[in-house]
Design a protein around this motif. Sequence first.
Motif, PDB file in Angstrom:
ATOM      1  N   LYS A   1      70.537  75.599  47.005  1.00 22.55           N
ATOM      2  CA  LYS A   1      69.319  76.402  47.063  1.00 22.55           C
ATOM      3  C   LYS A   1      69.338  77.207  48.352  1.00 22.55           C
ATOM      4  CE  LYS A   1      64.275  76.049  46.646  1.00 22.55           C
ATOM      5  NZ  LYS A   1      63.104  75.163  46.574  1.00 22.55           N
ATOM      6  N   PRO A   2      69.090  78.511  48.309  1.00 20.09           N
ATOM      7  CA  PRO A   2      69.244  79.329  49.514  1.00 20.09           C
ATOM      8  C   PRO A   2      68.196  79.083  50.587  1.00 20.09           C
ATOM      9  CG  PRO A   2      68.443  80.664  47.684  1.00 20.09           C
ATOM     10  CD  PRO A   2      68.809  79.334  47.117  1.00 20.09           C
ATOM     11  N   PHE A   3      66.969  78.782  50.189  1.00 20.96           N
ATOM     12  CA  PHE A   3      65.917  78.534  51.176  1.00 20.96           C
ATOM     13  C   PHE A   3      64.775  77.751  50.530  1.00 20.96           C
ATOM     14  CE2 PHE A   3      64.676  82.401  49.013  1.00 20.96           C
ATOM     15  CZ  PHE A   3      63.305  82.280  48.852  1.00 20.96           C
ATOM     16  N   GLU A   4      63.921  77.240  51.350  1.00 19.33           N
ATOM     17  CA  GLU A   4      62.746  76.442  50.992  1.00 19.33           C
ATOM     18  C   GLU A   4      63.133  75.002  50.644  1.00 19.33           C
ATOM     19  OE1 GLU A   4      58.729  76.861  48.255  1.00 19.33           O
ATOM     20  OE2 GLU A   4      60.706  77.013  47.321  1.00 19.33           O
ATOM     21  N   PRO A   5      62.735  74.037  51.481  1.00 16.77           N
ATOM     22  CA  PRO A   5      61.784  74.166  52.591  1.00 16.77           C
ATOM     23  C   PRO A   5      62.377  74.673  53.900  1.00 16.77           C
ATOM     24  CG  PRO A   5      62.411  71.887  52.359  1.00 16.77           C
ATOM     25  CD  PRO A   5      63.088  72.618  51.233  1.00 16.77           C
TER      26      PRO A   5
ATOM     27  N   TYR B   1      65.612  78.968  57.953  1.00 16.58           N
ATOM     28  CA  TYR B   1      66.650  79.636  58.732  1.00 16.58           C
ATOM     29  C   TYR B   1      68.024  79.402  58.106  1.00 16.58           C
ATOM     30  CZ  TYR B   1      70.105  80.630  62.306  1.00 16.58           C
ATOM     31  OH  TYR B   1      71.211  81.107  62.960  1.00 16.58           O
ATOM     32  N   HIS B   2      68.370  78.124  57.927  1.00 11.65           N
ATOM     33  CA  HIS B   2      69.606  77.835  57.215  1.00 11.65           C
ATOM     34  C   HIS B   2      69.390  76.599  56.352  1.00 11.65           C
ATOM     35  CE1 HIS B   2      71.042  74.145  59.248  1.00 11.65           C
ATOM     36  NE2 HIS B   2      72.040  74.162  58.377  1.00 11.65           N
ATOM     37  N   THR B   3      70.015  76.595  55.178  1.00 13.77           N
ATOM     38  CA  THR B   3      70.017  75.432  54.288  1.00 13.77           C
ATOM     39  C   THR B   3      71.449  74.914  54.207  1.00 13.77           C
ATOM     40  OG1 THR B   3      68.148  76.292  53.006  1.00 13.77           O
ATOM     41  CG2 THR B   3      69.523  74.613  51.956  1.00 13.77           C
TER      42      THR B   3
ATOM     43  N   ASP C   1      74.355  77.937  48.681  1.00 13.24           N
ATOM     44  CA  ASP C   1      74.776  78.740  47.537  1.00 13.24           C
ATOM     45  C   ASP C   1      75.873  78.020  46.760  1.00 13.24           C
ATOM     46  OD1 ASP C   1      77.309  79.248  48.781  1.00 13.24           O
ATOM     47  OD2 ASP C   1      76.488  80.990  49.818  1.00 13.24           O
ATOM     48  N   TRP C   2      76.283  78.664  45.668  1.00 13.50           N
ATOM     49  CA  TRP C   2      77.233  78.018  44.760  1.00 13.50           C
ATOM     50  C   TRP C   2      78.602  77.819  45.399  1.00 13.50           C
ATOM     51  CZ3 TRP C   2      81.750  80.218  42.762  1.00 13.50           C
ATOM     52  CH2 TRP C   2      81.942  81.584  43.038  1.00 13.50           C
ATOM     53  N   GLY C   3      78.975  78.693  46.319  1.00 15.47           N
ATOM     54  CA  GLY C   3      80.264  78.521  46.986  1.00 15.47           C
ATOM     55  C   GLY C   3      80.287  77.284  47.860  1.00 15.47           C
ATOM     56  N   MET C   4      79.204  77.046  48.599  1.00 13.42           N
ATOM     57  CA  MET C   4      79.112  75.841  49.416  1.00 13.42           C
ATOM     58  C   MET C   4      79.114  74.596  48.532  1.00 13.42           C
ATOM     59  SD  MET C   4      76.233  76.979  52.187  1.00 13.42           S
ATOM     60  CE  MET C   4      76.315  78.561  53.031  1.00 13.42           C
ATOM     61  N   ALA C   5      78.358  74.653  47.436  1.00  8.78           N
ATOM     62  CA  ALA C   5      78.315  73.512  46.524  1.00  8.78           C
ATOM     63  C   ALA C   5      79.683  73.257  45.907  1.00  8.78           C
ATOM     64  CB  ALA C   5      77.275  73.755  45.430  1.00  8.78           C
ATOM     65  N   LEU C   6      80.399  74.329  45.579  1.00 11.70           N
ATOM     66  CA  LEU C   6      81.729  74.191  45.001  1.00 11.70           C
ATOM     67  C   LEU C   6      82.691  73.528  45.983  1.00 11.70           C
ATOM     68  CD1 LEU C   6      83.870  74.800  42.837  1.00 11.70           C
ATOM     69  CD2 LEU C   6      84.085  77.095  43.821  1.00 11.70           C
TER      70      LEU C   6
ATOM     71  N   HIS D   1      68.279  81.101  43.599  1.00 10.03           N
ATOM     72  CA  HIS D   1      69.108  82.255  43.929  1.00 10.03           C
ATOM     73  C   HIS D   1      68.245  83.330  44.563  1.00 10.03           C
ATOM     74  CE1 HIS D   1      71.150  80.203  40.564  1.00 10.03           C
ATOM     75  NE2 HIS D   1      72.264  80.549  41.192  1.00 10.03           N
ATOM     76  N   TYR D   2      68.918  84.232  45.279  1.00 11.09           N
ATOM     77  CA  TYR D   2      68.205  85.376  45.820  1.00 11.09           C
ATOM     78  C   TYR D   2      67.838  86.337  44.689  1.00 11.09           C
ATOM     79  CZ  TYR D   2      69.750  83.757  50.406  1.00 11.09           C
ATOM     80  OH  TYR D   2      69.964  83.011  51.526  1.00 11.09           O
ATOM     81  N   GLN D   3      66.871  87.195  44.942  1.00 11.74           N
ATOM     82  CA  GLN D   3      66.452  88.163  43.944  1.00 11.74           C
ATOM     83  C   GLN D   3      67.642  89.021  43.509  1.00 11.74           C
ATOM     84  OE1 GLN D   3      63.804  88.307  42.298  1.00 11.74           O
ATOM     85  NE2 GLN D   3      61.913  88.326  43.478  1.00 11.74           N
TER      86      GLN D   3
END
Length: 398
Positions: free
Chosen positions: A188-192, A195-197, A201-206, A225-227
Amino acid sequence: MAHKSSSTLAETVGAALDSLQIELPSWGFADTGTRFGKFHQPAARTTEEKFADAGQVHKVTGACPTVALHVLWDVPEGTKPSDIKKVAERYGVRPGSISPNVFQDQIYKHGSLSNEQESVRRRALEHILDSVRIAREIGSRDVTPWFADGSNFPGTANIRARKRWMAEGLKRAHDALGPDQRLLVEYKPFEPAFYHTDIADWGMALLLARAAGPQARVLVDTGHHYQAQNIEQIVAWLLDAGMLGGFHFNDRRYADDDLNKGSIDPYQVFRIFHEIRLFEWETGRRADIAFMIDQSHNLKGKIEAMIQTVTTARELYAKAALVDHEKLAAHQTGCALVDAEECLKGAFSTDVRPAIGEWAQSKSLPADPMDAFRQSGYQERIDTERGERNRASVSSYE
């Protein structure tokens, strides 16, 4: 898409729906809200009530035999996994994926597996390992942790160290899996975190899934995902890498809104399903993907919103099954852009509801699931039984 006779269309749709199963989330039947408040409904408060409500969705759709569970919310300490299975069976469903909860307790204020404090990382890992054990005992294949880990301000976290701690924890969790289990890594890119999660994104998860071991895959939540991000491209890449493990389906207008699947952009859902069907056609093998719903119904009735979601998913999956892959491949090879695009648009514009109705009746299911549920009287009964109780109590988010 070439014109199909009504009988051929019905056969194609029926064959597709025979293989489509969608997992319901237990928390989707509970009272939920926003940061600003909660509007109470006669929602489920106990695990048994969640199974009962999910059983109603499966009864009228025939597509939802399993229910995803959150360990802290649905399998509290001291609960025997065998008892959970018995309760589920009572309502015609089974326990599905198991989600550890490493974001709710106060100890996780600064993260879980990526926390700077070793004691917190150890506690988070112990909980995940307990969740793996529960999943094994309950007969659940997939363990699906989501991590809120991250930071809100520059300079407050060592991003590389946190990456290593996350990788170490996931490797330990993977090593505890049974031979038939999987670990699905969500991003997930953000929330909660804003600044950084730590898994943004999918590349990090991969990368993390590959480092964890051969039974780890990536979980795609369509709201994470981002818009304007091209989700079906992510799906295609993960399919090609053999690393797509499952989906958490929902829709959004702005961020992780958790709205009904297909309520905002049904064409996107269709395109995702198309990539999966195209992969299966090209490879000649079934994609091993867990389709799960992850939605928060704050205003709509819980059960009706789930029925609406499953109905929409069936329609969009059926439309994707109508794409003529041979013709599409020929158009792509010949760079016939308009014709290639029309292969998709033609299938998407096809009214598949009559064919779905025929399929449902062939399975002794109601042609109109929503009407069947409304005629059952179940909602009126739980309105009476749960209404006063829920209004008189204050519950946590879950």
